[in-house]
Write a protein that holds these residues in place. Structure first.
Motif, PDB file in Angstrom:
ATOM      1  N   GLU A 176     -37.571 -22.704 -91.559  1.00  0.00           N
ATOM      2  CA  GLU A 176     -36.321 -23.418 -91.312  1.00  0.00           C
ATOM      3  C   GLU A 176     -35.726 -22.993 -89.900  1.00  0.00           C
ATOM      4  O   GLU A 176     -35.954 -22.153 -89.536  1.00  0.00           O
ATOM      5  CB  GLU A 176     -35.303 -22.536 -92.327  1.00  0.00           C
ATOM      6  CG  GLU A 176     -35.410 -22.908 -93.728  1.00  0.00           C
ATOM      7  CD  GLU A 176     -34.433 -22.359 -94.910  1.00  0.00           C
ATOM      8  OE1 GLU A 176     -33.603 -22.457 -94.371  1.00  0.00           O
ATOM      9  OE2 GLU A 176     -34.874 -21.815 -95.761  1.00  0.00           O
ATOM     10  N   SER A 463     -34.044 -22.981-107.773  1.00  0.00           N
ATOM     11  CA  SER A 463     -34.664 -24.436-107.114  1.00  0.00           C
ATOM     12  C   SER A 463     -34.118 -24.521-105.684  1.00  0.00           C
ATOM     13  O   SER A 463     -34.905 -25.223-105.054  1.00  0.00           O
ATOM     14  CB  SER A 463     -33.693 -25.412-108.081  1.00  0.00           C
ATOM     15  OG  SER A 463     -32.326 -25.188-108.025  1.00  0.00           O
ATOM     16  N   ALA A 464     -32.935 -24.152-105.352  1.00  0.00           N
ATOM     17  CA  ALA A 464     -32.569 -24.361-103.940  1.00  0.00           C
ATOM     18  C   ALA A 464     -33.635 -23.637-102.904  1.00  0.00           C
ATOM     19  O   ALA A 464     -33.862 -23.993-101.862  1.00  0.00           O
ATOM     20  CB  ALA A 464     -31.219 -23.677-103.741  1.00  0.00           C
ATOM     21  N   ASP A 467     -36.515 -25.564-102.763  1.00  0.00           N
ATOM     22  CA  ASP A 467     -36.030 -26.787-101.605  1.00  0.00           C
ATOM     23  C   ASP A 467     -36.173 -26.349-100.355  1.00  0.00           C
ATOM     24  O   ASP A 467     -36.338 -27.225 -99.380  1.00  0.00           O
ATOM     25  CB  ASP A 467     -34.560 -27.168-102.144  1.00  0.00           C
ATOM     26  CG  ASP A 467     -34.551 -28.076-103.217  1.00  0.00           C
ATOM     27  OD1 ASP A 467     -35.718 -28.379-103.753  1.00  0.00           O
ATOM     28  OD2 ASP A 467     -33.334 -28.555-103.569  1.00  0.00           O
ATOM     29  N   ASP A 468     -35.677 -25.089-100.100  1.00  0.00           N
ATOM     30  CA  ASP A 468     -35.709 -24.736 -98.477  1.00  0.00           C
ATOM     31  C   ASP A 468     -37.208 -24.854 -97.993  1.00  0.00           C
ATOM     32  O   ASP A 468     -37.171 -25.309 -96.651  1.00  0.00           O
ATOM     33  CB  ASP A 468     -35.505 -22.986 -98.460  1.00  0.00           C
ATOM     34  CG  ASP A 468     -33.955 -22.834 -98.695  1.00  0.00           C
ATOM     35  OD1 ASP A 468     -33.373 -23.896 -98.658  1.00  0.00           O
ATOM     36  OD2 ASP A 468     -33.808 -21.661 -98.965  1.00  0.00           O
ATOM     37  N   LEU A 470     -39.600 -27.272 -99.486  1.00  0.00           N
ATOM     38  CA  LEU A 470     -40.282 -28.434 -99.468  1.00  0.00           C
ATOM     39  C   LEU A 470     -39.222 -29.407 -98.463  1.00  0.00           C
ATOM     40  O   LEU A 470     -39.812 -30.493 -98.068  1.00  0.00           O
ATOM     41  CB  LEU A 470     -39.896 -29.059-100.807  1.00  0.00           C
ATOM     42  CG  LEU A 470     -40.817 -27.962-101.931  1.00  0.00           C
ATOM     43  CD1 LEU A 470     -40.214 -28.526-103.250  1.00  0.00           C
ATOM     44  CD2 LEU A 470     -42.368 -28.599-101.564  1.00  0.00           C
ATOM     45  N   ARG A 471     -38.065 -29.163 -98.157  1.00  0.00           N
ATOM     46  CA  ARG A 471     -37.341 -29.962 -97.252  1.00  0.00           C
ATOM     47  C   ARG A 471     -37.757 -29.868 -95.923  1.00  0.00           C
ATOM     48  O   ARG A 471     -37.874 -31.079 -95.283  1.00  0.00           O
ATOM     49  CB  ARG A 471     -35.610 -29.254 -97.242  1.00  0.00           C
ATOM     50  CG  ARG A 471     -34.817 -29.791 -98.354  1.00  0.00           C
ATOM     51  CD  ARG A 471     -33.536 -29.177 -98.366  1.00  0.00           C
ATOM     52  NE  ARG A 471     -32.722 -29.680 -99.316  1.00  0.00           N
ATOM     53  CZ  ARG A 471     -32.279 -30.873 -99.633  1.00  0.00           C
ATOM     54  NH1 ARG A 471     -32.170 -31.754 -98.755  1.00  0.00           N
ATOM     55  NH2 ARG A 471     -31.216 -30.994-100.782  1.00  0.00           N
ATOM     56  N   SER A 478     -38.450 -36.435-102.857  1.00  0.00           N
ATOM     57  CA  SER A 478     -37.260 -36.931-103.490  1.00  0.00           C
ATOM     58  C   SER A 478     -36.604 -35.554-104.011  1.00  0.00           C
ATOM     59  O   SER A 478     -37.624 -34.649-104.329  1.00  0.00           O
ATOM     60  CB  SER A 478     -37.543 -38.026-104.553  1.00  0.00           C
ATOM     61  OG  SER A 478     -38.051 -37.758-105.488  1.00  0.00           O
ATOM     62  N   ALA A 479     -35.491 -35.652-104.403  1.00  0.00           N
ATOM     63  CA  ALA A 479     -34.847 -34.503-104.919  1.00  0.00           C
ATOM     64  C   ALA A 479     -35.524 -34.026-106.508  1.00  0.00           C
ATOM     65  O   ALA A 479     -35.683 -33.048-107.001  1.00  0.00           O
ATOM     66  CB  ALA A 479     -33.325 -34.499-105.259  1.00  0.00           C
ATOM     67  N   ARG A 482     -38.962 -32.757-105.962  1.00  0.00           N
ATOM     68  CA  ARG A 482     -38.804 -31.100-105.649  1.00  0.00           C
ATOM     69  C   ARG A 482     -38.706 -30.268-106.872  1.00  0.00           C
ATOM     70  O   ARG A 482     -39.290 -29.232-106.957  1.00  0.00           O
ATOM     71  CB  ARG A 482     -37.833 -31.073-104.565  1.00  0.00           C
ATOM     72  CG  ARG A 482     -38.100 -31.813-102.973  1.00  0.00           C
ATOM     73  CD  ARG A 482     -37.088 -31.002-102.082  1.00  0.00           C
ATOM     74  NE  ARG A 482     -35.881 -31.347-102.314  1.00  0.00           N
ATOM     75  CZ  ARG A 482     -34.929 -32.366-102.015  1.00  0.00           C
ATOM     76  NH1 ARG A 482     -35.776 -33.131-101.096  1.00  0.00           N
ATOM     77  NH2 ARG A 482     -33.928 -32.525-102.054  1.00  0.00           N
ATOM     78  N   LYS A 483     -37.564 -30.870-107.528  1.00  0.00           N
ATOM     79  CA  LYS A 483     -37.471 -30.165-108.939  1.00  0.00           C
ATOM     80  C   LYS A 483     -38.653 -30.026-109.928  1.00  0.00           C
ATOM     81  O   LYS A 483     -38.905 -28.904-110.486  1.00  0.00           O
ATOM     82  CB  LYS A 483     -36.442 -30.601-109.485  1.00  0.00           C
ATOM     83  CG  LYS A 483     -35.896 -29.760-111.047  1.00  0.00           C
ATOM     84  CD  LYS A 483     -34.576 -30.563-111.741  1.00  0.00           C
ATOM     85  CE  LYS A 483     -34.193 -29.692-112.798  1.00  0.00           C
ATOM     86  NZ  LYS A 483     -33.182 -30.130-113.212  1.00  0.00           N
ATOM     87  N   ALA A 486     -41.231 -27.536-108.557  1.00  0.00           N
ATOM     88  CA  ALA A 486     -40.738 -26.113-108.701  1.00  0.00           C
ATOM     89  C   ALA A 486     -41.037 -25.695-110.040  1.00  0.00           C
ATOM     90  O   ALA A 486     -41.338 -24.636-110.343  1.00  0.00           O
ATOM     91  CB  ALA A 486     -39.146 -26.268-108.159  1.00  0.00           C
TER      92      ALA A 486
END
Length: 617
Positions: A176, A463-464, A467-468, A470-471, A478-479, A482-483, A486
């Motif tokens: 990040e 989940s967030a 996301d950190d 995978l983003r 896609s969202a 990613r979910k 996870a």
């Protein structure tokens, strides 16, 4: 989300919200229900409250209620604008200084200290006197200039504490950017400080605007609570007994200030997921599903496996007695005992003559001294040693996560990247550019930090935190994708996929550790560094986590550097063991050889201490 879940549980906070909502509604809709313009004259002067004039009239016949509701708009708007601007400045100064440190922090800290020692009201009066116009925005900006420093100082201190937390280190490791870490990882954890600063900045701004107007330094052509007090004082309303002229604005300022202060009691209830009303209790009351049943069965089998492992390993307290050594008075004088590795497979990470120093005023302290190790594909390399032996410094050097003032003074660290054609290319990790290092971490080398309780961000859902990663490394995903990924990774580590929406505090210690392992595996890296991953877990949960790691290693084929104080654990699970003492690699070789034929006095002492404690390996 149900509306009743947003309503605070605290009576004080409810009272504060009711007060603030009342004045906001009064400011928005009040002017619509009055029959008089705020500066219209012609009414009987100094009339007390009546059915025609709810709050009476002024000396010139102006309606006090009309002035009061129009003044509420100005006073509340100035307070809100100044509160927002003040917190923006405070957040930028506090976050940037506290996170980046160095010269930037020193300069910003000096600037903050200067504004803290200057008396706010005299500075406010001086700056207002030089304003070309004294409109609402101009006054709000001047108030911002004089009020940002206290909140910035508190936020800087909070950032200094948060920047060293494991979840921030994990965010750095996942690649990040600094800006994202500051505003997405650090700032949410400082929200109580920011929100509290906003509330009290708003109170201070309302008081400051009223004070300036009362002194005749505000905009006297704009009706506000402060200007009402100014004209009431100039026309000697107190002496003539016109209490209805000055009591409503003065009382309103006091009540709105009290309301905002009461709201401050409930900030944590919304900013801290653990304290959000009802949510934790509702989730705790849910019946155990398949995930928890699976965990229970895993625990039972783990207990049986632990007992079987103890009885079938062939290594007992009696056999350890054969490894006892005669006492040595100088372990440091014994030469390192380095043996060749028997692990099949190509090297994936090579460390050669690595030196890491910590500069001090009295000279450099050598934390890692000419250490050389090789990790092969699929190998589990156990790194053992007491606290301060250099284990974490070595792994931090490999991952390029050394904290200041540590510096690599010599040696090299090479990553052997396998191409699609089967060829191997060498990557110099110590000289890898920042962007390439960011892409390398987590996609090819991941980390499971020492304490999952601290490595997971407490204010973000699971989940967030997936996301950190995978983003950064899969920006095109896609969202929904990613979910789904996870949830799949949670299932692989034995956690109900539906827990992807949980907060860390809603998971047990073992589940947190499994989540950390799942996040490390999400990009299927070649190497995972596990820094004491079973610390703070009870023995049964340790066994569950280790069995899960071994299963995943068989499935994915990744190599592991496993750091721990527990030599008996390493003897059981490792292919190769490296023993460190005071920054030096004192023994290195196959785990079976290190156990059956320890050669260095320090290793012999460690093994004999296990026997003295009654260990069964």
């Amino acid at each position: 989300m149900k509306l009743n879940s947003l309503w605070p549980a605290s009576g004080k906070v409810r009272a504060g919200l009711i007060i603030v909502i009342f004045f906001v509604l009064l400011a928005v809709f009040g002017p619509m229900i009055t029959d008089y313009a705020p500066r219209a004259t012609g009414n009987p002067p100094l009339q007390p409250p009546s059915a025609d004039h709810w709050l009476g009239t002024t000396q010139t016949g102006q309606d006090v209620f009309s002035q009061f509701v129009h003044g509420a708009r100005v006073s509340l708007a100035v307070g809100f604008i100044a509160g927002v601007l003040s917190q923006i400045v405070s957040v930028l100064v506090g976050l940037v200084g506290g996170y980046f440190r160095g010269i930037a922090d020193e300069m910003l800290y000096i600037l903050t200290a200067v504004f803290l020692v200057i008396p706010a009201m005299p500075l406010l009066i001086v700056l207002t006197g030089y304003l070309p116009t004294r409109g609402m925005i101009s006054v709000a900006i001047v108030i911002t200039i004089t009020s940002w420093a206290p909140a910035a100082r508190v936020l800087r201190a909070q950032t200094l504490s948060l920047r060293n937390r494991d979840f921030v280190e994990a965010a750095r490791a996942t690649g990040e950017s600094r800006m994202r870490i500051m505003f997405y990882e650090v700032m949410p954890n400082a929200l109580p400080v920011i929100a509290s600063g906003f509330l009290f900045s708003t109170i201070a701004a309302i008081l400051a605007e009223a004070g300036l107007s009362f002194l005749g330094l505000g905009s006297l052509t704009t009706v506000s609570w402060g200007s009402m007090l100014y004209f009431a004082q100039n026309n000697q309303a107190l002496l003539v007994g016109a209490w209805w002229w000055f009591v409503p604005p003065g009382l309103a300022i006091a009540i709105i200030g009290a309301g905002l202060a009461l709201i401050n009691f409930g900030i944590d209830e919304y900013a801290n997921p653990r304290l959000r009303t009802g949510k934790s209790r509702r989730k705790a009351a849910r019946p155990a599903g398949r995930g928890s049943a699976a965990m229970s069965s895993t625990a039972a089998s783990a207990a049986a496996g632990a007992e079987a492992s103890s009885s079938s390993s062939g290594v007992s307290e009696g056999s350890l007695g054969g490894t006892e050594s005669t006492e040595t008075t100088d372990d440091d004088a014994s030469p390192p005992q380095i043996r060749g590795s028997e692990v099949p497979g190509d090297p994936v990470i090579s460390v050669r003559d690595l030196i890491v120093d910590y500069p001090t005023e009295d000279g450099a302290v050598r934390a890692v001294d000419h250490v050389s190790i090789t990790l092969h594909r699929g190998e589990l390399l156990g790194l053992a040693g007491e606290s301060g032996s250099g284990k974490s410094t070595l792994t931090n050097a490999i991952t390029r996560l050394l904290r200041n003032p540590a510096e690599v003074s010599g040696g090299e660290i090479t990553y052997h990247r396998s191409t699609r054609t089967g060829e191997s290319t060498e990557v110099d990790l110590l000289n890898l550019p920042a962007e390439e290092l960011r892409a390398f971490r987590w996609s090819e080398l991941a980390i499971v930090f020492q304490s999952a309780m601290n490595a997971l961000n407490p204010v973000l859902r699971v989940s967030a935190q997936f996301d950190d990663v995978l983003r950064v490394h899969r920006p095109g995903m896609s969202a929904a994708g990613r979910k789904e990924l996870a949830q799949e990774m949670l299932h692989k580590v034995g956690i109900d996929p539906e827990r992807v929406t949980a907060y860390p505090h809603e998971l047990s210690g073992g589940m947190k550790q499994r989540v950390a392992i799942a996040i490390a595996l999400v990009l299927e890296p070649d190497v995972i560094i596990m820094d004491e991953p079973t610390t703070a877990l009870d023995l049964l949960v340790q066994r569950e986590v280790l069995e899960q790691v071994m299963q995943l290693r068989e499935e994915y084929g990744f190599a592991i550097i496993f750091t721990t104080h527990d030599l008996s654990l390493l003897l059981e699970i490792s292919d190769t063991i490296a023993v460190m003492q005071t920054g030096t690699l004192v023994e290195y070789g196959p785990a079976t050889d290190v156990y059956s034929d320890p050669r260095h006095p320090y290793t012999k002492t460690l093994l004999s201490s296990l026997a003295n404690l009654g260990a069964r390996i």
